[in-house]
Write a protein that holds these residues in place. Structure first.
Motif, PDB file in Angstrom:
ATOM      1  N   VAL A  65      10.961   4.234  -3.355  1.00 13.35           N
ATOM      2  CA  VAL A  65      10.938   3.615  -2.017  1.00 13.35           C
ATOM      3  C   VAL A  65       9.823   2.569  -1.996  1.00 13.35           C
ATOM      4  N   SER A  67       7.965  -0.540   0.549  1.00 18.01           N
ATOM      5  CA  SER A  67       7.861  -1.359   1.768  1.00 18.01           C
ATOM      6  C   SER A  67       7.216  -2.690   1.398  1.00 18.01           C
ATOM      7  N   GLY A  68       5.898  -2.688   1.108  1.00 18.52           N
ATOM      8  CA  GLY A  68       5.226  -3.931   0.722  1.00 18.52           C
ATOM      9  C   GLY A  68       4.993  -4.052  -0.771  1.00 18.52           C
ATOM     10  N   GLY A  69       5.160  -2.946  -1.512  1.00 16.99           N
ATOM     11  CA  GLY A  69       4.981  -2.992  -2.966  1.00 16.99           C
ATOM     12  C   GLY A  69       3.525  -3.013  -3.416  1.00 16.99           C
ATOM     13  N   HIS A  70       2.603  -2.602  -2.537  1.00 18.00           N
ATOM     14  CA  HIS A  70       1.188  -2.593  -2.927  1.00 18.00           C
ATOM     15  C   HIS A  70       0.690  -1.212  -3.325  1.00 18.00           C
ATOM     16  N   GLY A  71       1.581  -0.253  -3.415  1.00 20.12           N
ATOM     17  CA  GLY A  71       1.159   1.091  -3.803  1.00 20.12           C
ATOM     18  C   GLY A  71       0.498   1.064  -5.177  1.00 20.12           C
ATOM     19  N   SER A  75       4.698   3.490  -7.476  1.00 17.68           N
ATOM     20  CA  SER A  75       5.849   4.317  -7.103  1.00 17.68           C
ATOM     21  C   SER A  75       6.914   3.515  -6.352  1.00 17.68           C
ATOM     22  N   ASP A 128      -7.257  -4.103   4.316  1.00 19.27           N
ATOM     23  CA  ASP A 128      -8.024  -5.349   4.146  1.00 19.27           C
ATOM     24  C   ASP A 128      -7.187  -6.485   3.595  1.00 19.27           C
ATOM     25  N   GLY A 133       2.144  -3.507   2.733  1.00 17.98           N
ATOM     26  CA  GLY A 133       3.282  -3.206   3.594  1.00 17.98           C
ATOM     27  C   GLY A 133       2.961  -2.223   4.706  1.00 17.98           C
ATOM     28  N   GLY A 136       3.768   1.847   3.590  1.00 20.80           N
ATOM     29  CA  GLY A 136       2.813   2.643   2.812  1.00 20.80           C
ATOM     30  C   GLY A 136       1.590   3.026   3.627  1.00 20.80           C
ATOM     31  N   VAL A 143      -7.053   2.559   6.311  1.00 24.99           N
ATOM     32  CA  VAL A 143      -8.499   2.357   6.508  1.00 24.99           C
ATOM     33  C   VAL A 143      -8.710   0.847   6.594  1.00 24.99           C
ATOM     34  N   ALA A 194      10.762   6.054   6.302  1.00 20.98           N
ATOM     35  CA  ALA A 194      10.504   5.502   7.651  1.00 20.98           C
ATOM     36  C   ALA A 194      11.036   4.076   7.675  1.00 20.98           C
ATOM     37  N   ARG A 340     -16.145   2.055   1.864  1.00 18.14           N
ATOM     38  CA  ARG A 340     -15.679   1.718   3.209  1.00 18.14           C
ATOM     39  C   ARG A 340     -16.321   2.681   4.191  1.00 18.14           C
ATOM     40  N   TYR A 393      -8.296  10.185  -0.285  1.00 17.49           N
ATOM     41  CA  TYR A 393      -7.272   9.487   0.502  1.00 17.49           C
ATOM     42  C   TYR A 393      -6.105   9.173  -0.433  1.00 17.49           C
ATOM     43  N   ASN A 395      -3.766   7.090  -0.587  1.00 18.48           N
ATOM     44  CA  ASN A 395      -3.306   5.729  -0.874  1.00 18.48           C
ATOM     45  C   ASN A 395      -4.148   4.954  -1.881  1.00 18.48           C
ATOM     46  N   PHE A 396      -5.292   5.492  -2.286  1.00 24.47           N
ATOM     47  CA  PHE A 396      -6.082   4.801  -3.314  1.00 24.47           C
ATOM     48  C   PHE A 396      -6.091   5.634  -4.594  1.00 24.47           C
TER      49      PHE A 396
HETATM   50  C1  LIG Z   1      -4.860  -5.252  -2.778  1.00 25.29           C
HETATM   51  C2  LIG Z   1      -4.773  -3.930  -2.051  1.00 25.29           C
HETATM   52  C3  LIG Z   1      -5.564  -3.739  -0.943  1.00 25.29           C
HETATM   53  C4  LIG Z   1      -5.489  -2.526  -0.248  1.00 25.29           C
HETATM   54  N1  LIG Z   1      -6.290  -2.348   0.839  1.00 25.29           N
HETATM   55  C5  LIG Z   1      -6.182  -1.212   1.563  1.00 25.29           C
HETATM   56  C6  LIG Z   1      -7.000  -1.012   2.697  1.00 25.29           C
HETATM   57  O1  LIG Z   1      -7.815  -1.850   3.047  1.00 25.29           O
HETATM   58  N2  LIG Z   1      -6.855   0.137   3.398  1.00 25.29           N
HETATM   59  C7  LIG Z   1      -5.955   1.092   3.039  1.00 25.29           C
HETATM   60  O2  LIG Z   1      -5.836   2.093   3.745  1.00 25.29           O
HETATM   61  N3  LIG Z   1      -5.213   0.947   1.931  1.00 25.29           N
HETATM   62  C8  LIG Z   1      -5.308  -0.170   1.184  1.00 25.29           C
HETATM   63  N4  LIG Z   1      -4.581  -0.302   0.045  1.00 25.29           N
HETATM   64  C9  LIG Z   1      -3.786   0.835  -0.407  1.00 25.29           C
HETATM   65  C10 LIG Z   1      -2.499   0.904   0.389  1.00 25.29           C
HETATM   66  O3  LIG Z   1      -2.689   1.704   1.531  1.00 25.29           O
HETATM   67  C11 LIG Z   1      -1.418   1.567  -0.432  1.00 25.29           C
HETATM   68  O4  LIG Z   1      -1.305   0.902  -1.641  1.00 25.29           O
HETATM   69  C12 LIG Z   1      -0.082   1.570   0.335  1.00 25.29           C
HETATM   70  O5  LIG Z   1       0.741   2.541  -0.235  1.00 25.29           O
HETATM   71  C13 LIG Z   1       0.601   0.243   0.251  1.00 25.29           C
HETATM   72  O6  LIG Z   1       1.715   0.205   1.111  1.00 25.29           O
HETATM   73  P1  LIG Z   1       3.001  -0.612   0.664  1.00 25.29           P
HETATM   74  O7  LIG Z   1       4.049  -0.383   1.685  1.00 25.29           O
HETATM   75  O8  LIG Z   1       2.636  -2.013   0.343  1.00 25.29           O
HETATM   76  O9  LIG Z   1       3.330   0.142  -0.707  1.00 25.29           O
HETATM   77  P2  LIG Z   1       4.675   0.382  -1.516  1.00 25.29           P
HETATM   78  O10 LIG Z   1       4.310   0.123  -2.946  1.00 25.29           O
HETATM   79  O11 LIG Z   1       5.801  -0.356  -0.954  1.00 25.29           O
HETATM   80  O12 LIG Z   1       4.924   1.921  -1.315  1.00 25.29           O
HETATM   81  C14 LIG Z   1       4.106   2.865  -1.977  1.00 25.29           C
HETATM   82  C15 LIG Z   1       4.693   4.241  -1.715  1.00 25.29           C
HETATM   83  O13 LIG Z   1       4.461   4.618  -0.349  1.00 25.29           O
HETATM   84  C16 LIG Z   1       5.574   5.346   0.137  1.00 25.29           C
HETATM   85  N5  LIG Z   1       6.240   4.546   1.162  1.00 25.29           N
HETATM   86  C17 LIG Z   1       6.202   3.205   1.316  1.00 25.29           C
HETATM   87  N6  LIG Z   1       6.945   2.834   2.357  1.00 25.29           N
HETATM   88  C18 LIG Z   1       7.482   3.961   2.864  1.00 25.29           C
HETATM   89  C19 LIG Z   1       8.362   4.221   3.946  1.00 25.29           C
HETATM   90  N7  LIG Z   1       8.814   3.239   4.698  1.00 25.29           N
HETATM   91  N8  LIG Z   1       8.726   5.499   4.196  1.00 25.29           N
HETATM   92  C20 LIG Z   1       8.261   6.506   3.430  1.00 25.29           C
HETATM   93  N9  LIG Z   1       7.430   6.323   2.385  1.00 25.29           N
HETATM   94  C21 LIG Z   1       7.042   5.063   2.115  1.00 25.29           C
HETATM   95  C22 LIG Z   1       6.522   5.534  -1.017  1.00 25.29           C
HETATM   96  O14 LIG Z   1       6.212   6.719  -1.726  1.00 25.29           O
HETATM   97  C23 LIG Z   1       6.192   4.325  -1.870  1.00 25.29           C
HETATM   98  O15 LIG Z   1       6.593   4.458  -3.220  1.00 25.29           O
HETATM   99  C24 LIG Z   1      -4.628  -1.482  -0.688  1.00 25.29           C
HETATM  100  C25 LIG Z   1      -3.844  -1.697  -1.824  1.00 25.29           C
HETATM  101  C26 LIG Z   1      -3.923  -2.896  -2.518  1.00 25.29           C
HETATM  102  C27 LIG Z   1      -3.096  -3.077  -3.754  1.00 25.29           C
END
Ligand SMILES: Cc1cc2nc3c(=O)[nH]c(=O)nc-3n(C[C@H](O)[C@H](O)[C@H](O)COP(=O)(O)OP(=O)(O)OC[C@H]3O[C@@H](n4cnc5c(N)ncnc54)[C@H](O)[C@@H]3O)c2cc1C
Length: 434
Positions: A65, A67-71, A75, A128, A133, A136, A143, A194, A340, A393, A395-396
């Protein structure tokens, strides 16, 4: 590849991107990871998401899955499986200005959200970077630049529109499916997809943005004074620190954000940070919130930033923890260390109110190693720090496993998350895995 996919459901016509499609190149990967999925589905509605899940079940293809691809764990893509990429679902609308209720689709980037809300005098503290996306962050934590004033992004999610792994659509809120809402706020990845969130935004006309550089002594006393200052600071002040070391000299690059556009308030709020040590550079601006997560951040993800990342939460910046932070940055195999500030509004919710249970810690510490280094460098630098951390946390973390799950979701929270993931996704179709 089409043979593997079999017959694509009619509603997904034109929305399934296979390797022979010109769009595949810009859709196959995430920020950290180059992927080779059999197909990327670009749903435009909850019904399309259900159809994509049906397709995955019928073909037996493993689901990712995005959303923004920043995971950080990558994943949001895979090799040989089916990626459900929500990027085409990026609408942002103000549902009710009086109560600041906003509906945001999961595939929007936070730069798009900030731009859409600014004309209404509203903002949502997210992270930040503007290219991250909604999905995620709003399922994991969030944060952001105004974290001490606003709290985590998930703290303000009032409803989540979710497609469950069996294709059922549910709008989870405080009255309908509250357990689903609970797990979507902090541990959503393993429960459902979601497609949109209703989030209570904050009133914000502008922010104060101040950049400082402070010399850090080897014992880390500067970091202790930063942490002490942040502990006492009004919640209008949030700050982030990046440590940079050259030989044995370490500098803390500090970004302080004040939730006010009043220059006098900004000056008074930031003033104590100037006393944490030898502050060598400073710059201050009043800016709109969009300047922090600008649309210039938007870009395609092509696996351009492979990295190994881990994190931990500090309850207190003890002398040993501060020293370990400096050593991780300036030691023989240095890694990038970021801090942070937490506290303020992040401490308001009851620890059991959401799946993010960490409500007493004061600092998030993030460690990253980039390709020229490796996971070993990160592990070596992180080992002396780990005993000082109190949870993490989700997400990191670039290498999620059972240990990192237990740090992100301790004790009763972990048991509840596990139960709910089993309830909503009994076959483990979406379950995060290493
Ligand atoms: C450059 C950078 C800066 C960042 N800065 C911050 C920051 O300041 N604060 C912070 O809190 N985090 C930060 N992050 C971490 C960020 O919270 C996670 O990487 C987050 O998962 C990114 O969301 P995404 O939708 O882009 O990820 P994606 O790669 O699209 O998704 C990652 C995973 O999240 C889950 N997911 C995504 N979308 C959904 C959905 N719609 N429903 C259910 N599950 C879903 C899935 O398991 C998916 O594989 C940062 C990451 C990067 C790379």
């Amino acid at each position: 590849m089409t043979a593997t996919l079999g017959t694509v459901p009619a509603e997904l016509s034109g929305k399934v991107v296979t390797p022979d499609d010109a769009r595949y190149r810009s859709l196959r990967s995430t920020y950290t990871t180059v992927g080779s999925p059999a197909a990327v589905v670009r749903p435009e509605s909850a019904g399309d998401v259900a159809a994509a899940l049906r397709l995955a079940r019928e073909t037996g293809l493993r689901v990712a899955v995005r959303s923004g691809g920043h995971g950080l764990s990558g994943s949001g893509t895979n090799d040989g499986g089916l990626v459900i990429d929500l990027g085409a679902m990026h609408r942002v609308e103000v549902v009710d200005r009086a109560s600041r209720l906003v509906r945001v689709e999961a595939g929007a980037r936070w730069a798009q959200v900030a731009r859409a809300l600014a004309p209404h005098g509203l903002a949502i503290s997210s992270g930040d970077h503007g290219n991250v996306g909604v999905g995620g962050i709003a399922t994991g934590g969030g944060v952001g630049w105004l974290v001490r004033r606003y709290g985590l992004t998930i703290d303000h999610v009032r409803a989540a529109e979710v497609v469950l792994p069996d294709g059922t659509f549910v709008r989870a809120d405080a009255h309908n499916e509250p357990e689903l809402l609970w797990v979507m706020r902090g541990a959503g990845a393993g429960a459902g997809i979601a497609v949109a969130f209703e989030i209570e935004a904050m009133e914000l006309s502008g922010i104060g943005y101040v950049q400082l550089a402070a010399a850090v002594d080897p014992a880390g006393d500067t970091l202790r004074r930063w942490a002490e200052t942040m502990r006492e600071a009004p919640r209008e002040l949030s700050s982030a620190v990046m440590l940079a070391s050259r030989g044995t000299r370490t500098t803390a690059f500090i970004t302080a954000v004040v939730a006010s556009d009043n220059p006098a308030v900004i000056r008074d709020t930031v003033q104590p940070l100037l006393d944490i040590g030898e502050v060598t550079a400073q710059e201050a601006h009043v800016a709109p919130y969009t300047a922090l997560v600008p649309t210039q951040h938007l870009h395609a993800n092509t696996g351009q930033m492979p990295s190994a990342t881990t994190n931990g939460l500090l309850t207190e910046m003890t002398p040993d923890a501060a020293g370990a932070l400096v050593t991780a940055s300036a030691g023989p195999r240095p890694v990038l260390v970021q801090l942070r500030s937490l506290g303020g509004a992040t401490h308001d919710p009851n620890p059991s109110a959401t799946a993010f249970a960490h409500r007493h810690q004061s600092t998030l510490v993030i460690g990253s190693a980039f390709p020229s280094d490796n996971r070993g460098a990160l592990a070596a630098a992180w080992a002396p720090l780990a005993p000082h951390t109190d949870g993490a946390y989700v997400n990191f973390e670039s290498a999620p496993d059972e240990t990192t799950f237990a740090r992100a979701y301790p004790a009763a929270t972990g048991a509840r998350v596990t139960d709910l993931w089993k309830r909503y996704d009994p076959d483990g179709l979406l379950r995060p895995r290493p």
